[in-house]
Each structure stands twice: as structure tokens, then as C-alpha cells.
Design a protein around this motif. Sequence first.
Motif, PDB file in Angstrom:
ATOM      1  N   ALA A  96       0.855  -1.191   0.000  1.00 28.72           N
ATOM      2  CA  ALA A  96       0.000   0.000   0.000  1.00 28.72           C
ATOM      3  C   ALA A  96       0.888   1.238   0.000  1.00 28.72           C
ATOM      4  O   ALA A  96       1.807   1.357   0.821  1.00 28.72           O
ATOM      5  CB  ALA A  96      -0.895  -0.002   1.235  1.00 28.72           C
ATOM      6  N   CYS A  97       0.608   2.165  -0.885  1.00 29.23           N
ATOM      7  CA  CYS A  97       1.391   3.394  -0.996  1.00 29.23           C
ATOM      8  C   CYS A  97       1.231   4.255   0.256  1.00 29.23           C
ATOM      9  O   CYS A  97       0.114   4.662   0.606  1.00 29.23           O
ATOM     10  CB  CYS A  97       0.946   4.172  -2.230  1.00 29.23           C
ATOM     11  N   GLY A  98       2.329   4.542   0.912  1.00 23.33           N
ATOM     12  CA  GLY A  98       2.316   5.387   2.098  1.00 23.33           C
ATOM     13  C   GLY A  98       1.904   6.816   1.793  1.00 23.33           C
ATOM     14  O   GLY A  98       1.224   7.453   2.599  1.00 23.33           O
ATOM     15  N   ASN A  99       2.308   7.346   0.640  1.00 23.46           N
ATOM     16  CA  ASN A  99       1.913   8.709   0.264  1.00 23.46           C
ATOM     17  C   ASN A  99       0.396   8.812   0.136  1.00 23.46           C
ATOM     18  O   ASN A  99      -0.221   9.737   0.674  1.00 23.46           O
ATOM     19  CB  ASN A  99       2.566   9.120  -1.064  1.00 23.46           C
ATOM     20  N   THR A 100      -0.192   7.876  -0.592  1.00 32.17           N
ATOM     21  CA  THR A 100      -1.646   7.886  -0.776  1.00 32.17           C
ATOM     22  C   THR A 100      -2.349   7.687   0.562  1.00 32.17           C
ATOM     23  O   THR A 100      -3.319   8.384   0.873  1.00 32.17           O
ATOM     24  CB  THR A 100      -2.082   6.787  -1.766  1.00 32.17           C
ATOM     25  N   HIS A 101      -1.849   6.755   1.359  1.00 36.55           N
ATOM     26  CA  HIS A 101      -2.460   6.472   2.656  1.00 36.55           C
ATOM     27  C   HIS A 101      -2.445   7.715   3.551  1.00 36.55           C
ATOM     28  O   HIS A 101      -3.447   8.054   4.191  1.00 36.55           O
ATOM     29  CB  HIS A 101      -1.748   5.304   3.338  1.00 36.55           C
TER      30      HIS A 101
END
Length: 144
Positions: free
Chosen positions: A99-104
Motif C-alpha cells: 500500500a502506498c504510504g503517500n496515498t495512505h
Amino acid sequence: MRNIVFCAAVGLTLATGALAEGKTHYVAIHVNENDPKVMNMALNNAANVDKYYGSQGDDVVIEVVAYGPGLNMLIPGKSPVGDRISAMSLELENLSFAACGNTHRKMSEKAGEEIALMEEAAIVPSGVVRLIELQEQGYAYVRP
């Protein structure tokens, strides 16, 4: 002469055994759309790749990388494929989800609280960077 034939037979057996062990393949699957069809296609790709290489006697390592709107794939209660991810994760030890940390982080800020992710998901700093890293490590890239 007998020793030469014996050594040649042993060498052939060892070489054949080494070839019979199979190969390990590496696949990165990219999901960046909040579309159930795309998410299901990604999971179908993972299942089909696993089945194919397994039937060939090979191993495969599969990582699904979700970012942007595709991160909804890994959010409990929002994911249209959540049950399928849970089931596949139990069946396929070689399947992982990033899971993308930036998006999260952005989704959590917008919601005003930390967005929970499925337990099958591991947060990586950046989905795009993760895909780059995987390709640099020799992973084949698939975008359904």
C-alpha cells in the motif's frame, strides 16, 4: 574407461537434477484505479500466474502494489475485493500486497483520522517507487 562412463553418468544426473528444480519468477502487479473490474483482473492475474508456474514446476513471487484510487482495494469496508484478498492471502504464501504510504497519508489527512488498511497490506513509502524498485530487482511488470 568404466570410471569415465560412471563420471559422465553422474555428471549428467547432477545436471539434469539441477534443471529439474525449476525457476523462480517475480511479478509486480500495478493497481491505481478504484474500479472493481481492474482489482478483480489484478487478482485473476495473480491466481493465473501462480497456477501456470506451479504447473510448470516453477515458483513465483507476486506483489500487488496499490496507490492512488487503487488503494481502496486494501481498505476494509471499501474494498470490493476484500474477501477475495483475505482468501487468496491464505491460499498463496507467495502473494503480498503493498500500500502506498503517500496515498495512505493523504487519504488519512482528508478523512481527519488514520485510515485502516487490511492486515494483508504492508505500507511502503511510495507505490511508484516500490514498482521501480521491484523492476530494478528483476520483477516483471503487469498492469491489468
